[in-house]
Design an enzyme around this catalytic site. Structure first.
Site, PDB file in Angstrom:
ATOM      1  NE  ARG A  61     -34.295 -26.396 -16.369  1.00 52.16           N
ATOM      2  CZ  ARG A  61     -35.148 -25.409 -16.723  1.00 52.16           C
ATOM      3  NH1 ARG A  61     -35.048 -24.202 -16.233  1.00 52.16           N
ATOM      4  NH2 ARG A  61     -36.117 -25.634 -17.586  1.00 52.16           N
ATOM      5  CG  HIS A 113     -20.704 -29.100 -11.408  1.00 48.95           C
ATOM      6  ND1 HIS A 113     -20.617 -28.888 -12.761  1.00 48.95           N
ATOM      7  CD2 HIS A 113     -19.453 -28.869 -10.914  1.00 48.95           C
ATOM      8  CE1 HIS A 113     -19.370 -28.532 -13.077  1.00 48.95           C
ATOM      9  NE2 HIS A 113     -18.647 -28.536 -11.980  1.00 48.95           N
ATOM     10  CB  CYS A 121     -29.947 -25.250   5.943  1.00 45.97           C
ATOM     11  SG  CYS A 121     -30.058 -23.916   7.151  1.00 45.97           S
ATOM     12  CB  CYS A 140     -34.835 -23.834   6.556  1.00 46.26           C
ATOM     13  SG  CYS A 140     -33.606 -25.105   6.827  1.00 46.26           S
ATOM     14  N   GLY A 180     -20.043 -36.044 -23.651  1.00 41.46           N
ATOM     15  CA  GLY A 180     -21.018 -34.946 -23.728  1.00 41.46           C
ATOM     16  C   GLY A 180     -20.697 -33.753 -22.859  1.00 41.46           C
TER      17      GLY A 180
HETATM   18  P1  NAD Z   1     -22.251 -27.949 -22.026  1.00 39.60           P
HETATM   19  O1  NAD Z   1     -23.668 -27.585 -22.306  1.00 39.60           O
HETATM   20  O2  NAD Z   1     -21.260 -26.856 -21.905  1.00 39.60           O
HETATM   21  O3  NAD Z   1     -21.781 -28.914 -23.208  1.00 39.60           O
HETATM   22  C1  NAD Z   1     -22.585 -29.975 -23.667  1.00 39.60           C
HETATM   23  C2  NAD Z   1     -21.770 -30.777 -24.658  1.00 39.60           C
HETATM   24  O4  NAD Z   1     -22.537 -31.908 -25.023  1.00 39.60           O
HETATM   25  C3  NAD Z   1     -21.424 -30.027 -25.942  1.00 39.60           C
HETATM   26  O5  NAD Z   1     -20.034 -30.178 -26.186  1.00 39.60           O
HETATM   27  C4  NAD Z   1     -22.250 -30.753 -27.019  1.00 39.60           C
HETATM   28  O6  NAD Z   1     -21.572 -30.818 -28.267  1.00 39.60           O
HETATM   29  C5  NAD Z   1     -22.413 -32.123 -26.414  1.00 39.60           C
HETATM   30  N1  NAD Z   1     -23.607 -32.856 -26.823  1.00 39.60           N
HETATM   31  C6  NAD Z   1     -24.852 -32.370 -27.046  1.00 39.60           C
HETATM   32  N2  NAD Z   1     -25.698 -33.354 -27.360  1.00 39.60           N
HETATM   33  C7  NAD Z   1     -24.980 -34.516 -27.331  1.00 39.60           C
HETATM   34  C8  NAD Z   1     -25.288 -35.872 -27.561  1.00 39.60           C
HETATM   35  N3  NAD Z   1     -26.521 -36.281 -27.906  1.00 39.60           N
HETATM   36  N4  NAD Z   1     -24.298 -36.793 -27.445  1.00 39.60           N
HETATM   37  C9  NAD Z   1     -23.024 -36.412 -27.113  1.00 39.60           C
HETATM   38  N5  NAD Z   1     -22.677 -35.132 -26.880  1.00 39.60           N
HETATM   39  C10 NAD Z   1     -23.640 -34.187 -26.986  1.00 39.60           C
HETATM   40  O7  NAD Z   1     -22.250 -28.871 -20.750  1.00 39.60           O
HETATM   41  P2  NAD Z   1     -21.144 -29.262 -19.679  1.00 39.60           P
HETATM   42  O8  NAD Z   1     -19.827 -29.372 -20.355  1.00 39.60           O
HETATM   43  O9  NAD Z   1     -21.705 -30.415 -18.933  1.00 39.60           O
HETATM   44  O10 NAD Z   1     -21.019 -28.028 -18.679  1.00 39.60           O
HETATM   45  C11 NAD Z   1     -22.068 -27.351 -18.248  1.00 39.60           C
HETATM   46  C12 NAD Z   1     -22.606 -27.296 -16.854  1.00 39.60           C
HETATM   47  O11 NAD Z   1     -24.030 -27.314 -17.025  1.00 39.60           O
HETATM   48  C13 NAD Z   1     -22.363 -28.397 -15.882  1.00 39.60           C
HETATM   49  O12 NAD Z   1     -21.764 -27.799 -14.791  1.00 39.60           O
HETATM   50  C14 NAD Z   1     -23.753 -28.912 -15.412  1.00 39.60           C
HETATM   51  O13 NAD Z   1     -23.858 -28.847 -14.003  1.00 39.60           O
HETATM   52  C15 NAD Z   1     -24.738 -27.948 -15.971  1.00 39.60           C
HETATM   53  N6  NAD Z   1     -25.942 -28.546 -16.613  1.00 39.60           N
HETATM   54  C16 NAD Z   1     -26.408 -29.768 -16.257  1.00 39.60           C
HETATM   55  C17 NAD Z   1     -27.500 -30.324 -16.907  1.00 39.60           C
HETATM   56  C18 NAD Z   1     -28.008 -31.661 -16.467  1.00 39.60           C
HETATM   57  O14 NAD Z   1     -27.899 -31.988 -15.279  1.00 39.60           O
HETATM   58  N7  NAD Z   1     -28.535 -32.499 -17.376  1.00 39.60           N
HETATM   59  C19 NAD Z   1     -28.109 -29.653 -17.964  1.00 39.60           C
HETATM   60  C20 NAD Z   1     -27.604 -28.390 -18.314  1.00 39.60           C
HETATM   61  C21 NAD Z   1     -26.521 -27.841 -17.619  1.00 39.60           C
END
Ligand code: NAD
Length: 238
Positions: A61, A113, A121, A140, A180
């Site tokens: 990631r 998050h 650590c 570490c 999103g």
């Molecule tokens: P989720 O994946 O559950 O939901 C993503 C949402 O984004 C969906 O409802 C989807 O319809 C919407 N979406 C997708 N593409 C879009 C766009 N182009 N424009 C607008 N909306 C769009 O994600 P969440 O609700 O953030 O919860 C998931 C957890 O995943 C979080 O705790 C986060 O820490 C983690 N996460 C983070 C990342 C990152 O940092 N980029 C990536 C993946 C997961």
């Protein structure tokens, strides 16, 4: 939609805002994150079972985030412009662990998050900036022990960070915008109820309706890059 000039805007962002930057969202249709069961790579029990797999997952990631084709998109940039040009206060509360808001120019960002580019650590609790790969054999830098570093990410079953500060920000805002996020991860999914309990205006932006869309005053359907660019220019024109 906006018939008053807000003074204090709080924006909650989720994985969807970074989707157009090439970072996968959390759940695909099979409930997997980048082909992994979320409980294997995002839970303390998963880390206890197989720390090497978890390190490998977050190394990937981090490398993806640092690759030259992952850059802030128009939605991240619009929010940075809002923070810079809006007369009142703009706070981003993000569930994302990427750094695309900061790279777009936002300064007032709360990572509830955790962050991909940090390690912690497990003995001292010290948080360290981390760019390179990590394995169970990495020593570490603070306690010089192997296996004591873990990703500074809030996993399932763990408490989100900065909740006191977040609660205050939500209470004090007069406009709440959620972008999103699927509304399936708590407590973030509850923020709209906290805001609506005080009668503040709440807007949701997503490519589709979510389980919690009905709690918002308005739902904007479309890609974050398009919908947020327009919303920001509407707010700045008020
Ligand atoms: P989720 O994946 O559950 O939901 C993503 C949402 O984004 C969906 O409802 C989807 O319809 C919407 N979406 C997708 N593409 C879009 C766009 N182009 N424009 C607008 N909306 C769009 O994600 P969440 O609700 O953030 O919860 C998931 C957890 O995943 C979080 O705790 C986060 O820490 C983690 N996460 C983070 C990342 C990152 O940092 N980029 C990536 C993946 C997961």
């Amino acid at each position: 939609m906006l018939n008053f000039k807000p003074k204090n805007i709080v924006i909650l962002t989720g994985a969807g805002i970074s989707a157009e930057s090439g970072i996968s969202t959390f759940r695909d249709k099979n409930g997997l994150w980048e082909n992994h069961d979320v409980m294997d790579v995002a839970s303390p029990s998963g880390f206890d079972r197989n720390p090497e797999l978890v390190h490998k997952f977050y190394n990937q990631r981090r490398n993806q985030l640092n690759s030259e084709n992952v850059i802030p998109n128009a939605a991240h940039k619009a929010l940075a412009k809002l923070e810079e040009e809006f007369e009142g206060e703009v706070t981003i509360i993000t569930q994302n662990v990427d750094n695309l808001h900061e790279r777009a120019g936002s300064n007032n960002v709360i990572h509830m998050h955790g962050e991909l580019m940090k390690m912690r650590c497990v003995e001292s609790g010290k948080i360290l900036l981390w760019k390179s790969d990590l394995s169970v054999d990495t020593k570490c830098p603070c306690c010089f022990k192997k296996g004591n570093l873990r990703p500074h990410i809030v996993w399932f079953g763990e408490f989100p960070l900065f909740m006191d500060k977040i609660e205050k920000k939500l209470n004090d805002c007069d406009l709440f915008i959620s972008i999103g996020t699927s509304g399936q991860v708590y407590p973030a999914a509850m923020f709209v109820n906290m805001v609506k309990a005080n009668n503040q205006l709440a807007i949701e932006a997503n490519i589709e309706e979510t389980n919690i869309s009905e709690s918002f005053d308005f739902h904007l359907t479309g890609k974050a890059s398009e919908v947020i660019t327009k919303l920001v220019s509407d707010i700045l024109a008020l």
